[in-house]
Design a protein around this motif. Structure first.
Motif, PDB file in Angstrom:
ATOM      1  N   TYR A 195      -6.237   9.625   4.279  1.00  0.00           N
ATOM      2  CA  TYR A 195      -7.117   8.383   4.401  1.00  0.00           C
ATOM      3  C   TYR A 195      -7.557   7.803   5.740  1.00  0.00           C
ATOM      4  O   TYR A 195      -6.688   7.864   6.624  1.00  0.00           O
ATOM      5  N   GLY A 244      -6.415  -0.587   3.935  1.00  0.00           N
ATOM      6  CA  GLY A 244      -6.403   0.811   3.101  1.00  0.00           C
ATOM      7  C   GLY A 244      -5.030   0.911   2.732  1.00  0.00           C
ATOM      8  O   GLY A 244      -3.938   0.032   2.573  1.00  0.00           O
ATOM      9  N   GLN A 293       0.529  12.462  -0.837  1.00  0.00           N
ATOM     10  CA  GLN A 293      -0.031  13.321  -0.250  1.00  0.00           C
ATOM     11  C   GLN A 293       0.667  14.717   0.220  1.00  0.00           C
ATOM     12  O   GLN A 293       0.150  15.863   0.962  1.00  0.00           O
ATOM     13  N   GLN A 342      -0.598   9.290   2.682  1.00  0.00           N
ATOM     14  CA  GLN A 342       0.287   8.500   1.747  1.00  0.00           C
ATOM     15  C   GLN A 342       1.364   9.486   1.258  1.00  0.00           C
ATOM     16  O   GLN A 342       0.983  10.673   1.312  1.00  0.00           O
TER      17      GLN A 342
END
Lengths: 216, 477
Positions: free
Chosen positions: A115, A167, A197, A194
């Motif tokens: 991200y 985010g 991931q 995250q």
């Protein structure tokens, strides 16, 4: 969904980047006898504390400064006519063709997976002192950004304003800016990983380790 | 007088005004610019007036070695710092004068900059000379506990004075120009403001010192323009100016000279006496410290007419032109002429004597200076980045506009660089009296065409409407 295989093929088709070496400031330039095709080394050591190969020297106010390679690679296209001249800041001296390492390929692919929290506008960015201290003490991954957390100072036109992260929660996996340098609006400041991931990231690392051949 | 080659170590409109003064006085010049400023008007003007040889691209205006390297490479003999950057950096001035190949620093000598550049030291000197100063700390505060105690004392004093909502100013000791300054109304806000200012000062000024002062409301911000010759034995003033119209960040937007106009406005105090007091205090202090170039004594004056010295700016200021436009010099060889304060600064900096006394200086009419800026006054004066597509005004004999925006001359679009202040132009208006100056000011703003788009494509925000709205209330409390 990230197609790692396809991205790897794309990178294999053009496995290098051209790095233009420019004068950081004014001064009198002296090359050190390099010629096109010579190989140069990038910075080394545990913390990149050993500078890369000397490419030229720049003398300003009696102070001689080495201009060193920032990456390893092959020298191309030297501006030899500048030898012994007083040059302005930002003048191109030579080009280094740098072949991508495994780590660089991983970073490029991960940039698509993480991200990315981007700069909202062109400005200079800094971490707030608390975050900066944490990164210096424990590394980037010691910071866990969460929505609304005040993380950056935006400095433009001599005015400073705070900027909060927005985010998903995670850890900082990559920092894409140098504190105090100009960052264009839309360019990523940090890449946040995250928890969900982690498998994907491991997959990218494995594939690149197995499939990418370093060229120098 | 020997001819000099002056390196102009600045950018934008001030670089253009210095360049024009060099040309008028017959000196050579060299301009520097950064990559972000390649399209700036000062680069175009230098190219026009001196060709490519008078221009050098540098890494940063804030890199002293760049300035000195260019001076050596171009055989410059003097350096003019303009305002901002190195203008108040005594180390830079000292280095210019003491290096192997010395350069004349066009500004006060480095010892004077050092002594008056620090607000705290200025306060001490002023107090020792009987000049009134603002209540507050008289040394930099580095300790948060000590800062909090001082703030508590000021809040308590304000309560005793019957001030319902007390306010404290937190300022970077080495700051100036409205940067590194915040006002706070309670102790919680004070703590975070103190930390913020200290961090700002450390990062930008390399000096963590913070000043804590009482905030005085409803004041007028006045300035006295002083000029002294090398050696510091003679000094005069070029009157006062009122800089009370400011942004929320306390940066000036409109300046008016003289500082009060008792002929047009009724004050609750003897305005003439206040102006006399601040000009004589300023000149006396300049003589006492051996002040030897142009500089500005900054004052605040309360609604009761009490003046307090805030600080001394040891440099040329943005608003010097508004004092110049009302000042007249009498002399056998010059008749009666308007004063070009930048040319005076160059002359004095290069060692010429003043050549006149205060009796030769007179004042005529009222001057107004507008700072035209790409910003949004309705959103805390937030700077606006974008592209200027149209910029023009009606030329008038009473109007002088300085701008680095090339659109005004060439019609080409101009992208406002983000690295610097979003100031676009300075407009100086002269009128025989306040009424006429205001009317002309409004006529200028009404005829000003300034159009463009910001980064998102929306119309470019400017402060023109704000300047127009504030014109009628100039010089009032």
């Amino acid at each position: 969904m990230l197609n790692v295989k396809e991205m790897l093929e794309e990178l294999k088709a053009s496995p290098y980047e051209e790095i233009e070496v420019v004068t950081p400031h004014t001064g009198v330039i002296q090359f050190v006898g390099l010629k096109a095709g010579d190989r140069v080394a990038g910075p080394g050591g545990k913390w990149n504390e050993k500078p890369g190969s000397v490419l030229a020297t720049l003398t300003r106010e009696k102070n001689k400064k080495n201009i060193c390679a920032t990456q390893k690679g092959v020298v191309t296209d030297i501006a030899a006519d500048l030898e012994g001249q007083f040059v302005e800041a930002g003048v191109r001296l030579l080009t280094i063709r740098h072949f991508l390492s495994k780590d660089e390929v991983i970073a490029r692919i991960l940039k698509k997976a993480l991200y990315l929290f981007c700069a909202p506008e062109r400005a200079k960015y800094y971490f707030v002192p608390e975050i900066d201290g944490k990164i210096k003490a424990g590394g980037e991954q010691s910071v866990k950004p969460r929505d609304g957390m005040e993380m950056f100072i935006v400095s433009r036109m001599k005015r400073e304003t705070p900027l909060a992260y927005s985010g998903p929660e995670g850890i900082i996996y990559a920092v894409y800016f140098q504190q105090g340098d100009n960052v264009d609006g839309g360019q990523p400041l940090i890449g946040v990983c995250q928890e969900s991931q982690l498998t994907l990231i491991q997959d990218v690392v494995n594939r690149v380790q197995g499939e990418w051949e370093e060229q120098d | 007088m020997p001819q000099h080659k002056i390196l102009i170590a600045n950018r934008g409109e001030i670089a253009m005004r210095i360049l024009s003064a060099c040309v008028r006085l017959g000196h050579g010049f060299v301009c520097v610019y950064t990559e972000a400023d390649a399209a700036s008007g000062h680069v175009r003007l230098a190219r026009e007036q001196g060709g490519e040889g008078s221009l050098r691209r540098i890494r940063s205006y804030q890199d002293a070695s760049e300035i000195f390297a260019v001076a050596d490479a171009t055989n410059a003999t003097a350096v003019h710092p303009g305002y901002g950057f190195f203008a108040e950096d005594f180390r830079f001035a000292r280095r210019a004068e003491t290096r192997d190949r010395p350069l004349v620093f066009i500004g006060p000598s480095w010892g004077v900059i050092r002594d008056l550049g620090d607000k705290i030291n200025t306060k001490r000197i002023a107090r020792s000379l009987g000049v009134p100063t603002i209540p507050g700390s008289d040394r930099p505060i580095f300790d948060e506990m000590e800062a909090v105690e001082l703030a508590l004392t000021i809040f308590a004093f304000q309560r005793e004075q019957g001030i319902a909502e007390g306010c404290v100013l937190v300022k970077a000791s080495a700051g100036g120009g409205g940067m590194g300054i915040e006002e706070v109304y309670d102790l919680d806000a004070f703590r975070s403001a103190y930390r913020r200012i200290r961090n700002y000062a450390k990062r930008n000024l390399s000096d963590e010192g913070v000043l804590i002062e009482q905030r005085i409301f409803d004041f007028n911000h006045l300035e006295v323009q002083v000029a002294g010759e090398r050696g510091g034995k003679n000094a005069v003033h070029f009157g006062t100016r009122n800089c009370s119209v400011q942004s929320l960040g306390r940066q000036k937007r409109i300046e008016v000279a003289p500082g009060f106009d008792a002929a047009s406005i009724e004050y609750a105090f003897d305005a003439g006496r206040v102006l006399d007091a601040i000009t004589s205090h300023s000149v006396n202090m300049a003589l006492a410290v051996g002040y030897d170039n142009v500089g500005t004594w900054e004052w605040i004056v309360t609604p009761k007419g009490e003046p307090f010295l805030m600080e001394v700016n040891t440099r040329i200021q943005v608003e010097n032109g508004v004092s110049g436009v009302i000042s007249r010099l009498r002399g056998a060889d010059r008749g009666e002429a308007r004063v070009d304060i930048i040319a005076e600064q160059l002359r004095l900096g290069l060692g010429e004597p003043l050549g006149y006394t205060q009796a030769d200086v007179s004042f005529s009419g009222v001057g107004i200076e507008y700072r035209v800026i790409a910003e949004d006054p309705s959103n805390r004066f937030t700077p606006c980045l974008g592209r200027i597509e149209r910029f023009s005004w009606r030329p008038e004999p009473w109007l002088a506009v300085s701008t680095q925006v090339p659109t005004a001359v060439t019609g080409e679009p101009y992208d406002i660089p983000m690295d610097y202040d979003p100031n676009l132009a300075l407009a100086i208006i002269w009128g025989a009296d306040l009424r006429e100056a205001r009317a002309r000011g409004e006529a200028f703003l009404d005829g000003l065409v300034l159009e463009g788009a910001d980064a998102s494509g929306a119309p470019l925000a400017t402060n023109v409407a704000f300047l127009r709205a504030r014109t009628q209330t100039l010089l009032h409390f």
